[in-house]
Write an enzyme that holds these catalytic residues in place. Structure first.
Site, short mmCIF file in Angstrom:
data_model
loop_
_atom_site.label_atom_id
_atom_site.label_comp_id
_atom_site.label_asym_id
_atom_site.label_seq_id
_atom_site.Cartn_x
_atom_site.Cartn_y
_atom_site.Cartn_z
N LYS A 140 -19.72 39.97 66.00
CA LYS A 140 -19.97 40.87 64.87
C LYS A 140 -21.45 41.06 64.56
O LYS A 140 -21.86 42.10 64.08
CB LYS A 140 -19.24 40.35 63.62
CG LYS A 140 -17.74 40.60 63.66
CD LYS A 140 -17.11 40.35 62.31
CE LYS A 140 -15.67 40.82 62.28
NZ LYS A 140 -14.78 39.94 63.08
N GLU B 247 -16.93 46.39 53.04
CA GLU B 247 -15.76 45.68 52.53
C GLU B 247 -15.43 44.58 53.52
O GLU B 247 -15.86 44.61 54.68
CB GLU B 247 -14.56 46.62 52.37
CG GLU B 247 -13.86 46.98 53.66
CD GLU B 247 -14.55 48.08 54.43
OE1 GLU B 247 -15.28 48.87 53.80
OE2 GLU B 247 -14.38 48.15 55.66
N SER C 6 -14.64 36.23 71.93
CA SER C 6 -15.32 36.97 70.86
C SER C 6 -15.94 36.08 69.79
O SER C 6 -16.93 36.46 69.17
CB SER C 6 -14.35 37.96 70.22
OG SER C 6 -13.18 37.31 69.77
C1 LIG Z 1 -13.52 40.31 63.68
C2 LIG Z 1 -13.17 39.58 64.89
C3 LIG Z 1 -12.33 40.14 65.89
C4 LIG Z 1 -11.66 41.48 65.77
O1 LIG Z 1 -12.49 42.56 65.69
P1 LIG Z 1 -12.70 43.61 66.89
O2 LIG Z 1 -13.42 44.73 66.21
O3 LIG Z 1 -11.36 44.00 67.40
O4 LIG Z 1 -13.52 42.94 67.91
C5 LIG Z 1 -12.11 39.40 67.05
N1 LIG Z 1 -12.63 38.19 67.22
C6 LIG Z 1 -13.42 37.61 66.28
C7 LIG Z 1 -13.97 36.25 66.54
C8 LIG Z 1 -13.72 38.29 65.09
O5 LIG Z 1 -14.49 37.70 64.18
#
Ligand SMILES: *Cc1c(COP(=O)(O)O)cnc(C)c1O
Length: 391
Positions: A82, A104, A371
């Site tokens: 993010k 938000e 992610s």
């Molecule tokens: C917010 C988040 C997601 C989901 O968001 P995408 O926009 O689909 O990437 C996935 N993994 C983590 C660790 C997140 O914080």
């Protein structure tokens, strides 16, 4: 529209003015050399890029199939992908002369990331959050306040994410000259899905350079979880024209696709409007937005970014879904096998990969986009498994 049948700017007149201003600014700055250099400087010197492409030796040996690599977005500052997006949007806001970021948040992850970017770039930050979510996410609320953000409690309707979006949009409209609306995923009206993808495509660019250094070729598969779709589109984008690379997006099947408790908008959604975009959306029999569910807060969203709806329609990306149960198994598996506790969102991608890798030959290469890290989830998963952690 930007993505054939998907995308667009389906917003009220009063929001359109702000959206058009963001569009104009993004078109101006996206190819501006000094903007690109400043953004890269923030990514490399603040967010800790490039993130590692880690060869998961234990996992590879254990599964005894394809070779597994993990793209370590969990090692970024603030623990997920993010940060890439919030730094890009905050920098754009600054260039536009804005003083305040408005966003938000549901579970609070995007709120914390936005508040972080605001501190770095000396901006004000206002985070709208449903009163119910504020109660549930005390730790993230505390972090946002520690970072100097003004957390606005939203007290109407169901007091969750949907109302927080409405509240944030009203606040933005009331202060258009001064403020910038910062969206947390590759969703919303144009230019947001395109812009967020551009800020996240560094993930795939790095994967390409790193795998070509270690393996002298592109991977056979890239697997990423899909909530709104920003980490997935970031990992995929650089490979869209490399047809030999199979791209797989993993949605949340929650308690099962045959139940009402999932958030698999691509797998089971219909074409519809949500948050200013035309995309695939989960609707009930009356055509209203469905209540959705996933154990992973980041995947718990009734729609998906329009570029994913498009990539599915042309069959360039395959979308699958993984249940809560399988994601938890993968959460435990990666912890025990590699010493890496993944975010429960990322664990959905790991779960699908585990099944796939076993059935592939040893000369194949699979990259999983990790992610984020799982620290935020440990307490919740423990509780789900019947163990209360009291601190
Ligand atoms: C917010 C988040 C997601 C989901 O968001 P995408 O926009 O689909 O990437 C996935 N993994 C983590 C660790 C997140 O914080």
């Amino acid at each position: 529209m930007e993505f054939n049948d998907f995308g667009g700017q389906y917003v009220d007149e009063f929001i359109l003015k702000g959206v058009k201003e963001v569009e104009k600014a993004y078109l101006k700055y996206k190819n501006d050399q000094s903007f690109i250099e400043e953004f890269n400087d923030l990514l490399f010197n603040y967010a800790n890029r490039p993130s590692l492409l880690y060869y998961a030796k234990n996992m590879t040996e254990n599964l005894n199939g394809a070779k597994v690599y993990l793209k370590r977005e969990d090692l970024n500052h603030t623990g997920a992908h993010k940060i890439n997006n919030v730094l890009g949007q905050a920098l754009l806001a600054k260039k536009m002369g804005k003083k305040k970021l408005i966003a938000e948040t549901g579970a609070g992850q995007h709120g914390v990331a936005a508040a972080t970017a605001a501190v770095l770039l000396n901006m004000e930050c206002e985070i709208h959050m449903g009163a119910v979510d504020i109660e549930k996410q005390a730790l993230n609320v505390y972090k946002m306040r520690l970072l100097g953000a003004n957390v606005v409690s939203v007290d109407f309707g169901l007091k969750t994410l949907k109302e927080a979006v409405d509240s944030a949009l009203i606040a933005w409209n009331n202060d258009l000259d001064n403020s910038f609306y910062l969206i947390g995923s590759a969703v919303g009206p144009h230019p947001y899905p395109t812009m967020v993808r551009d800020f996240q495509k560094i993930i795939g660019k790095e994967i390409k350079a790193q795998i070509n250094l270690s393996e002298k070729r592109n991977p056979d598969y890239i697997i990423a979880c899909v909530g709104g779709g920003s980490n997935a589109i970031g990992a995929f984008y650089e490979f869209i024209n490399n047809k030999e690379v199979n791209l797989i997006g993993v949605e949340a099947a929650g308690e099962g696709l045959n139940t009402n408790k999932h958030s698999a908008a691509i797998s089971l959604g219909k074409k519809g409007l949500l948050h200013g975009m035309k995309t695939k959306v989960l609707l009930d029999d009356d055509g209203n937005i469905k209540e959705v569910h996933s154990i992973a807060a980041g995947l718990d969203y009734p729609g998906v970014g329009p570029e994913h709806a498009y990539l599915e329609s042309i069959k360039r990306v395959k979308y699958v879904a993984v249940t809560n149960e399988d994601a938890i198994e993968a959460f435990k598996y990666l912890s025990k096998t590699e010493g890496i506790i993944p975010a429960i969102e990322s664990a959905h991608a790991v779960a699908y990969a585990i099944k796939l890798v076993k059935n592939l030959s040893k000369d194949k290469i699979v990259v999983i986009n990790l992610s984020g890290r799982g620290d935020k989830d440990v307490k919740h998963i423990a509780k789900y498994l019947g163990e209360e952690i009291i601190d």
